[in-house]
Design a protein around this motif. Sequence first.
Motif, PDB file in Angstrom:
ATOM      1  N   TYR A 364       5.466  -0.828  -7.626  1.00 31.13           N
ATOM      2  CA  TYR A 364       5.955  -2.196  -7.466  1.00 31.13           C
ATOM      3  C   TYR A 364       6.683  -2.393  -6.131  1.00 31.13           C
ATOM      4  O   TYR A 364       6.460  -3.379  -5.434  1.00 31.13           O
ATOM      5  CB  TYR A 364       6.857  -2.581  -8.654  1.00 31.13           C
ATOM      6  N   ALA A 365       7.529  -1.414  -5.770  1.00 28.28           N
ATOM      7  CA  ALA A 365       8.287  -1.542  -4.516  1.00 28.28           C
ATOM      8  C   ALA A 365       7.335  -1.607  -3.316  1.00 28.28           C
ATOM      9  O   ALA A 365       7.577  -2.348  -2.351  1.00 28.28           O
ATOM     10  CB  ALA A 365       9.251  -0.366  -4.365  1.00 28.28           C
ATOM     11  N   ASP A 366       6.231  -0.842  -3.373  1.00 33.18           N
ATOM     12  CA  ASP A 366       5.249  -0.887  -2.275  1.00 33.18           C
ATOM     13  C   ASP A 366       4.586  -2.263  -2.178  1.00 33.18           C
ATOM     14  O   ASP A 366       4.301  -2.750  -1.086  1.00 33.18           O
ATOM     15  CB  ASP A 366       4.153   0.169  -2.473  1.00 33.18           C
ATOM     16  N   TYR A 367       4.303  -2.870  -3.348  1.00 32.13           N
ATOM     17  CA  TYR A 367       3.689  -4.212  -3.316  1.00 32.13           C
ATOM     18  C   TYR A 367       4.641  -5.214  -2.683  1.00 32.13           C
ATOM     19  O   TYR A 367       4.239  -6.052  -1.878  1.00 32.13           O
ATOM     20  CB  TYR A 367       3.311  -4.682  -4.726  1.00 32.13           C
ATOM     21  N   VAL A 368       5.926  -5.130  -3.064  1.00 33.31           N
ATOM     22  CA  VAL A 368       6.910  -6.061  -2.501  1.00 33.31           C
ATOM     23  C   VAL A 368       6.975  -5.862  -0.985  1.00 33.31           C
ATOM     24  O   VAL A 368       6.936  -6.827  -0.211  1.00 33.31           O
ATOM     25  CB  VAL A 368       8.304  -5.848  -3.146  1.00 33.31           C
ATOM     26  N   ALA A 369       7.023  -4.591  -0.554  1.00 33.78           N
ATOM     27  CA  ALA A 369       7.111  -4.300   0.882  1.00 33.78           C
ATOM     28  C   ALA A 369       5.835  -4.742   1.609  1.00 33.78           C
ATOM     29  O   ALA A 369       5.906  -5.312   2.707  1.00 33.78           O
ATOM     30  CB  ALA A 369       7.358  -2.806   1.094  1.00 33.78           C
ATOM     31  N   SER A 370       4.684  -4.503   1.005  1.00 29.26           N
ATOM     32  CA  SER A 370       3.415  -4.886   1.639  1.00 29.26           C
ATOM     33  C   SER A 370       3.307  -6.397   1.766  1.00 29.26           C
ATOM     34  O   SER A 370       2.834  -6.920   2.780  1.00 29.26           O
ATOM     35  CB  SER A 370       2.217  -4.387   0.825  1.00 29.26           C
ATOM     36  N   ASP A 371       3.741  -7.100   0.728  1.00 27.41           N
ATOM     37  CA  ASP A 371       3.699  -8.568   0.774  1.00 27.41           C
ATOM     38  C   ASP A 371       4.591  -9.083   1.903  1.00 27.41           C
ATOM     39  O   ASP A 371       4.176  -9.937   2.688  1.00 27.41           O
ATOM     40  CB  ASP A 371       4.154  -9.132  -0.584  1.00 27.41           C
ATOM     41  N   THR A 372       5.801  -8.533   1.996  1.00 27.18           N
ATOM     42  CA  THR A 372       6.743  -8.968   3.038  1.00 27.18           C
ATOM     43  C   THR A 372       6.180  -8.678   4.428  1.00 27.18           C
ATOM     44  O   THR A 372       6.185  -9.534   5.317  1.00 27.18           O
ATOM     45  CB  THR A 372       8.096  -8.238   2.869  1.00 27.18           C
ATOM     46  N   GLU A 373       5.672  -7.446   4.593  1.00 25.05           N
ATOM     47  CA  GLU A 373       5.126  -7.032   5.889  1.00 25.05           C
ATOM     48  C   GLU A 373       3.913  -7.893   6.275  1.00 25.05           C
ATOM     49  O   GLU A 373       3.794  -8.351   7.417  1.00 25.05           O
ATOM     50  CB  GLU A 373       4.737  -5.536   5.791  1.00 25.05           C
ATOM     51  N   ALA A 374       3.024  -8.127   5.306  1.00 27.12           N
ATOM     52  CA  ALA A 374       1.813  -8.917   5.592  1.00 27.12           C
ATOM     53  C   ALA A 374       2.191 -10.348   5.965  1.00 27.12           C
ATOM     54  O   ALA A 374       1.587 -10.945   6.865  1.00 27.12           O
ATOM     55  CB  ALA A 374       0.873  -8.906   4.394  1.00 27.12           C
ATOM     56  N   ARG A 375       3.187 -10.912   5.289  1.00 28.54           N
ATOM     57  CA  ARG A 375       3.621 -12.277   5.635  1.00 28.54           C
ATOM     58  C   ARG A 375       4.189 -12.325   7.056  1.00 28.54           C
ATOM     59  O   ARG A 375       3.962 -13.281   7.792  1.00 28.54           O
ATOM     60  CB  ARG A 375       4.681 -12.774   4.635  1.00 28.54           C
ATOM     61  N   ARG A 376       4.927 -11.293   7.424  1.00 32.17           N
ATOM     62  CA  ARG A 376       5.509 -11.252   8.767  1.00 32.17           C
ATOM     63  C   ARG A 376       4.389 -11.167   9.818  1.00 32.17           C
ATOM     64  O   ARG A 376       4.359 -11.935  10.776  1.00 32.17           O
ATOM     65  CB  ARG A 376       6.453 -10.039   8.890  1.00 32.17           C
ATOM     66  N   VAL A 377       3.440 -10.242   9.590  1.00 35.31           N
ATOM     67  CA  VAL A 377       2.341 -10.066  10.546  1.00 35.31           C
ATOM     68  C   VAL A 377       1.477 -11.332  10.608  1.00 35.31           C
ATOM     69  O   VAL A 377       1.116 -11.800  11.697  1.00 35.31           O
ATOM     70  CB  VAL A 377       1.481  -8.835  10.154  1.00 35.31           C
TER      71      VAL A 377
END
Length: 386
Positions: A364-377
């Motif tokens: 779950y923590a990876d999904y949250v981090a991936s979502d945040t990172e993808a939104r930033r990029v």
Amino acid sequence: MKKRIAILGSTGSIGTQALEVVAAHPAAFSVSVLTAQSNADLLIEQAVQFRPSVVIIGNEKLRSKVDLALSPLGIKVYAGEEALASVVESDDIDMVLTALVGYSGLLPTMRAIEAGKDIALANKETLVVAGELITALARKHKVALLPVDSEHSAIFQCLVGEKQNPIEKIILTASGGPFRGKDRAFLATVTKAQALKHPNWTMGAKITIDSATLMNKGLEVIEAKWLFDLAPDQIDVVVHPQSIIHSMVQFEDGSIKAQMGLPDMRLPIQYALGYPRRLQADFPRFDFTQYPSLTFEKPDTDTFRNLPLAFEALAKGGNLPCVINAANEVAVAAFLNDEIGFLEISEVIENCAAKVSFVHNPDYADYVASDTEARRVAAELVHAIV
Ligand code: NDP
Ligand code: MG
């Protein structure tokens, strides 16, 4: 016994149609919870009519307005994301309809499953982002994931009575959207007003743009993988502009079952809420003589890049579906904001997918981090275009 339902996203296209279904079957359903993001007026109106025990307004600034209107009726009012995620745990809920849009559906859906509530799942993005986690959680807590999406409801209905029979493949139908048959030169010039005009369905803005880009079908391919435990090569997409066949299942003897009807989301919503019962309804009936031809064609994956991008994300797995979902949400919002063109939606998604680091077995923590990172990029990519 009435089924007590929490409707997350009650002011949207699916939410309001679900309330029509509830209103038509007062002996079968009652409403425990209603939620909206910012449409306080409609939320208040719905709560006055359906008398839930709790409502949630996402936008905290609107809480006092909603509270003023509803607390005299004994309805509790909360605001914000954490309230939305915890309200689904309440004892007076049997089923949660997830009719939120986008990634916002993930956490409340997880919490509802952990609390043992059956899920009527409209929010397909939840399964796109974290299908493996959600389906494992549903198995662990023995809750049903009942599809509301019309294609998945069709497949689910075709599978009734077929428990012992493996699926050879499923055939997801797609309307093709408002730009079916158009080329890239045409698409380079289309406006958001054109993209928001869907030929067969009236839906929220985000899914309407997703239908025009075929991303909606890509998200549905991933949704189907998780709902029906399929390999990517067991999922075919066929364009069927009339939207009468809502999808099909092919079994190992070659036989194909299809579910049909006029395009009307109240039907799959009602099937999920009432499952396993089919409730009487006066929805308009399909008349074969009014449709002398039902047609089928291959999707144009050279022009509509989002569909192959979704297939690639599904095949590669890991956090990639989560990343393309986030990039798509950012790109669609930018398109609706007149910041990027229609074809640039796919460019943002493809470039974002190449830039965000791959995580093989996300938790779950990876999904949250991936979502945040993808939104930033994705936001940077949009910014570079503007
Ligand atoms: P809408 O945009 O019409 O409605 C979305 C609902 O969610 C509204 O109640 C909205 O509140 C609320 N909401 C929006 N953003 C947030 C947020 N960040 N946090 C909490 N609540 C939020 O969407 P649709 O009804 O069209 O779609 C809902 C889901 O169902 C989507 O996942 C879509 O893909 C899926 N779906 C929809 C179909 C359709 O026919 N519409 C068909 C198949 C699937 P407010 O009104 O206050 O903004
Ligand atoms: Mg659909």
